[in-house]
Scaffold this motif. Structure first.
Motif, mmCIF file in Angstrom:
data_model
loop_
_atom_site.group_PDB
_atom_site.id
_atom_site.type_symbol
_atom_site.label_atom_id
_atom_site.label_comp_id
_atom_site.label_asym_id
_atom_site.label_seq_id
_atom_site.Cartn_x
_atom_site.Cartn_y
_atom_site.Cartn_z
ATOM 1 N N UNK A 64 -15.906 0.265 8.489
ATOM 2 C CA UNK A 64 -15.460 1.380 7.487
ATOM 3 C C UNK A 64 -16.510 1.939 6.800
ATOM 4 N N UNK A 65 -16.261 3.314 6.772
ATOM 5 C CA UNK A 65 -17.325 3.905 5.952
ATOM 6 C C UNK A 65 -17.512 3.742 4.536
ATOM 7 N N UNK A 66 -18.449 3.406 4.045
ATOM 8 C CA UNK A 66 -18.789 2.713 2.600
ATOM 9 C C UNK A 66 -18.179 3.586 1.557
ATOM 10 N N UNK A 67 -18.381 4.923 1.805
ATOM 11 C CA UNK A 67 -17.449 5.728 0.866
ATOM 12 C C UNK A 67 -15.979 5.507 0.524
ATOM 13 N N UNK A 68 -15.222 5.161 1.632
ATOM 14 C CA UNK A 68 -13.845 4.765 1.563
ATOM 15 C C UNK A 68 -13.389 3.769 0.533
ATOM 16 N N UNK A 69 -14.369 2.920 0.354
ATOM 17 C CA UNK A 69 -14.106 1.894 -0.603
ATOM 18 C C UNK A 69 -14.183 2.252 -2.189
ATOM 19 N N UNK A 70 -14.490 3.548 -2.261
ATOM 20 C CA UNK A 70 -14.000 4.100 -3.574
ATOM 21 C C UNK A 70 -12.877 4.917 -3.760
ATOM 22 N N UNK A 71 -12.405 5.043 -2.664
ATOM 23 C CA UNK A 71 -10.910 5.939 -2.366
ATOM 24 C C UNK A 71 -9.892 5.132 -1.865
ATOM 25 N N UNK A 72 -9.272 4.525 -2.563
ATOM 26 C CA UNK A 72 -8.262 3.604 -1.886
ATOM 27 C C UNK A 72 -7.318 4.105 -1.082
ATOM 28 N N UNK A 73 -6.753 5.222 -1.212
ATOM 29 C CA UNK A 73 -5.667 5.782 -0.391
ATOM 30 C C UNK A 73 -6.350 6.220 0.956
ATOM 31 N N UNK B 283 -13.546 -8.104 -4.759
ATOM 32 C CA UNK B 283 -13.755 -6.747 -5.351
ATOM 33 C C UNK B 283 -13.218 -5.541 -4.777
ATOM 34 N N UNK B 284 -13.431 -5.639 -3.472
ATOM 35 C CA UNK B 284 -13.159 -4.528 -2.590
ATOM 36 C C UNK B 284 -11.376 -4.502 -2.688
ATOM 37 N N UNK B 285 -10.861 -5.919 -2.333
ATOM 38 C CA UNK B 285 -9.219 -5.946 -2.348
ATOM 39 C C UNK B 285 -8.631 -5.455 -3.785
ATOM 40 N N UNK B 286 -9.549 -5.798 -4.723
ATOM 41 C CA UNK B 286 -8.824 -5.034 -6.210
ATOM 42 C C UNK B 286 -8.916 -3.744 -6.257
ATOM 43 N N UNK B 287 -9.937 -2.951 -5.952
ATOM 44 C CA UNK B 287 -9.887 -1.752 -5.809
ATOM 45 C C UNK B 287 -8.497 -1.020 -5.400
ATOM 46 N N UNK B 288 -8.113 -1.552 -4.251
ATOM 47 C CA UNK B 288 -6.774 -1.347 -3.606
ATOM 48 C C UNK B 288 -5.647 -1.634 -4.429
ATOM 49 N N UNK B 289 -5.498 -2.920 -5.063
ATOM 50 C CA UNK B 289 -4.211 -3.270 -5.821
ATOM 51 C C UNK B 289 -4.341 -2.643 -7.176
ATOM 52 N N UNK B 290 -5.391 -2.457 -7.823
ATOM 53 C CA UNK B 290 -5.561 -1.726 -9.229
ATOM 54 C C UNK B 290 -4.768 -0.384 -9.181
ATOM 55 N N UNK B 291 -5.057 0.412 -8.064
ATOM 56 C CA UNK B 291 -4.610 1.547 -8.040
ATOM 57 C C UNK B 291 -3.167 1.717 -7.290
ATOM 58 N N UNK B 292 -2.797 0.626 -6.815
ATOM 59 C CA UNK B 292 -1.481 0.439 -6.268
ATOM 60 C C UNK B 292 -1.335 1.553 -5.119
ATOM 61 N N UNK B 293 -2.308 1.726 -4.602
ATOM 62 C CA UNK B 293 -2.593 2.656 -3.100
ATOM 63 C C UNK B 293 -1.431 2.408 -2.360
ATOM 64 N N UNK B 294 -1.027 1.287 -2.227
ATOM 65 C CA UNK B 294 0.328 0.759 -1.233
ATOM 66 C C UNK B 294 1.482 1.735 -1.320
ATOM 67 N N UNK B 295 1.543 2.111 -2.417
ATOM 68 C CA UNK B 295 2.811 3.104 -2.754
ATOM 69 C C UNK B 295 2.540 4.396 -1.808
ATOM 70 N N UNK B 296 1.479 4.729 -1.526
ATOM 71 C CA UNK B 296 1.068 6.055 -0.789
ATOM 72 C C UNK B 296 1.065 5.691 0.698
ATOM 73 N N UNK B 297 0.552 4.648 0.979
ATOM 74 C CA UNK B 297 0.323 4.220 2.420
ATOM 75 C C UNK B 297 0.963 2.819 2.689
ATOM 76 N N UNK B 298 1.759 3.083 3.870
ATOM 77 C CA UNK B 298 2.590 1.601 3.997
ATOM 78 C C UNK B 298 1.867 1.114 5.292
ATOM 79 N N UNK B 299 1.362 -0.046 4.969
ATOM 80 C CA UNK B 299 0.578 -0.851 5.780
ATOM 81 C C UNK B 299 1.523 -2.076 6.548
ATOM 82 N N UNK B 300 2.729 -1.906 6.305
ATOM 83 C CA UNK B 300 3.861 -3.152 6.662
ATOM 84 C C UNK B 300 3.470 -3.463 8.252
ATOM 85 N N UNK B 301 3.603 -2.473 8.934
ATOM 86 C CA UNK B 301 3.487 -2.519 10.411
ATOM 87 C C UNK B 301 1.984 -2.648 10.903
ATOM 88 N N UNK B 302 1.052 -2.818 10.200
ATOM 89 C CA UNK B 302 -0.325 -2.511 10.698
ATOM 90 C C UNK B 302 -0.711 -3.828 10.245
#
Ligand code: AMP
Length: 503
Positions: A222-231, A250-269
């Protein structure tokens, strides 16, 4: 009989020659290409060294699929690899080179001039100049066949308290055992795709690299820059159908902090979310669990010295935000001894140091017998035959389910106003507050103060009021430092060294 990790590359490239093995920003490489290119590298190494085996070879490259091909090339030649981070300061690289005294450095045309700044006057192999030849495999086989499973596969450098980096030296057998455990426990097959976060000079990457190689799964770097852009990060997982990730908390927390799941649904992934390397606060994990309830979550624990991880806990019950998440139970073919100050096994919920016994143990610190003998010691419970255990320096205890609970590093245990305190316990309490995402506690010896670093501007009195319900008065931080950006080290964990400088 599996004497080397290379058997997996041969086996998998025979089964799935045209399947993508590794994909990075610049495209993919198939399993057959992976094998052929690494054999070509091995042949070049043999040409340079005249076939000397069991020597260190440095890889100095941008994070890419070519790094992993180089690793396998080095292994094919019967030597072992040691990656050096291209952003590492010169003084530290020079110290590593002094310890390692590598035979060859594999790098690119572009990076060679940077490496020439270091204290090194040995040979170079330039990646772009390596071209496969028809008889590579035949020539290389003669060297590969002589590898035995206790030969070194890699040396990864971790920081040493003396300022001299320690080269953790791991053999093929340790990686084989660990990878067998990972692939069986999480039922990994060629149908799976991994999303790699860990840098290749950090031991978490061992799980990604070898589990894919063994099973035929595809590894996405995964390109490193994406770890600063949760969506965009979650979109990357969805678009590439990545179903398994093994990241630092710390990488998982970046995602949960900004609740990026609201924008991208990963349920089937997403099917599996594994993590290791530092404490995973339940408050953050609970956000993941809320949005993705059907994923298998697992907390893996372990230092580089025991080949990435030695205990695990597959999350199987609910936890409140302020509860610690267990690090669980030993992996198969691994024994954990929790020893108290008298070197006896702890009883009940007594606190002790987690020590490890088994095949996963490193052979030691490269060219550093003194440090090796301090950490890799005779099992105090065995006076009959030589038997080495590794003392992790981590303090733990058992809970009522017989699971291990991580408390803190031994060096994070402080004496404050006569009380013995684990700084990790304060961090667990603070990280359960809604307003805080990342936090870290340090002890200022001079001022005799517990210093709390947090990434929120929540009022100090409010924190005190909340903490009073969770920890005793003597554990209360004496100073709160507000951080707009929490410093993160090269491995993606909170950078305690930097924070210490700010104290
Ligand atoms: P490293 O050698 O860089 O992987 O760091 C190993 C150290 O990270 C361990 O000795 C622990 O102090 C810490 N660590 C690793 N995994 C966990 C975990 N799951 N929970 C808490 N701390 C962890």
């Amino acid at each position: 009989m599996n004497n080397s990790v290379l058997n997996w590359l041969i086996y998998t490239s025979n089964r799935f020659p045209n399947k993508d093995a590794i994909v990075d920003e610049n495209g993919g490489i198939t399993y057959l290409e992976y094998r052929c290119k690494s054999q070509a590298i091995a042949r070049h190494i043999i040409d340079i060294t005249g076939g000397i085996t069991k020597k260190p070879i440095v890889v100095y490259m941008d994070k890419s699929k070519e790094v992993l091909v180089s690793f396998m090339g080095i292994a094919y030649s019967g030597c072992f690899y040691s990656p050096i981070d291209i952003d590492m300061p010169k003084s530290r690289v020079d110290k590593i080179l002094e310890v390692l005294a590598p035979q060859i450095v594999i790098t690119t045309k572009e990076l060679k001039p940077s490496f020439e700044e270091f204290d090194y006057d040995g040979d170079y192999l330039i990646y772009e100049e390596i071209l496969p030849k028809d008889d590579d495999e035949r020539i290389v086989n003669g060297y590969t066949a002589r590898i035995i499973d206790t030969d070194l596969l890699y040396v990864l450098f971790t920081s040493g308290s003396t300022g001299i980096p320690k080269g953790v030296s791991i053999c093929h057998r340790s990686v084989i055992d660990y990878t067998d455990w990972v692939s069986e426990t999480f039922k990994i097959t060629e149908q799976d795709s991994f999303g790699n976060q860990a840098p290749f000079y950090f031991d978490n990457s061992i799980l990604d690299i070898y589990t894919c190689m063994k099973t035929g799964a595809t590894l996405y770097i995964i390109p490193k820059k994406l770890f600063y852009q949760p969506v965009p990060l979650l979109e990357y997982l969805r678009n590439n159908k990545i179903n398994t990730i093994f990241w630092v908390p710390s990488a998982l927390i970046v995602v949960s902090k900004l609740k990026a799941f609201r924008n991208v649904d990963l349920k089937d992934t997403l099917k599996r979310v594994l993590f290791c390397g530092e404490v995973m606060p339940n408050k953050q994990l609970n956000v993941w669990r809320k949005y993705l309830p059907n994923v298998v979550y697992a907390n893996l624990y372990g230092p580089t010295e025991i080949t990435d991880a030695c205990t695990y806990y597959i999350i199987d019950r609910d936890f409140s935000d302020d509860e610690p998440l267990p690090i669980g139970i030993p992996m198969s073919n691994t024994d954990i001894l929790v020893l108290n100050d008298q070197n006896r096994i702890v009883e009940g919920d007594e606190v002790g140091e987690l020590c490890v016994r088994g095949t996963s143990l490193a052979m030691g610190y490269y060219n550093n017998l003194e440090k090796t003998q301090a950490a890799f010691v005779q099992n105090p419970l065995n006076s009959a035959v030589p038997e080495i255990i590794y003392r992790t320096g981590d303090l733990v205890k058992y809970n009522e389910y017989g699971e291990i609970i991580y408390l803190s590093r031994k060096d994070f245990q402080i004496k404050h106003m006569g009380h013995r305190i684990e700084l990790g316990e304060i961090e667990t309490a603070v990280s359960s507050l809604d307003e805080v995402t990342l936090c870290c506690c340090l002890y200022d010896e001079n001022k005799q103060k517990i210093v709390l670093f947090i990434d929120s501007d929540v009022d100090k009195d409010y924190i005190k009021e909340k903490l009073e319900k969770m920890i005793p008065e003597y554990m209360m931080p004496g100073k709160v430092v507000y951080m707009a950006d929490m410093p993160i080290n090269a491995n993606g964990k909170i950078d305690r060294v930097k924070l210490k400088e700010l104290m």
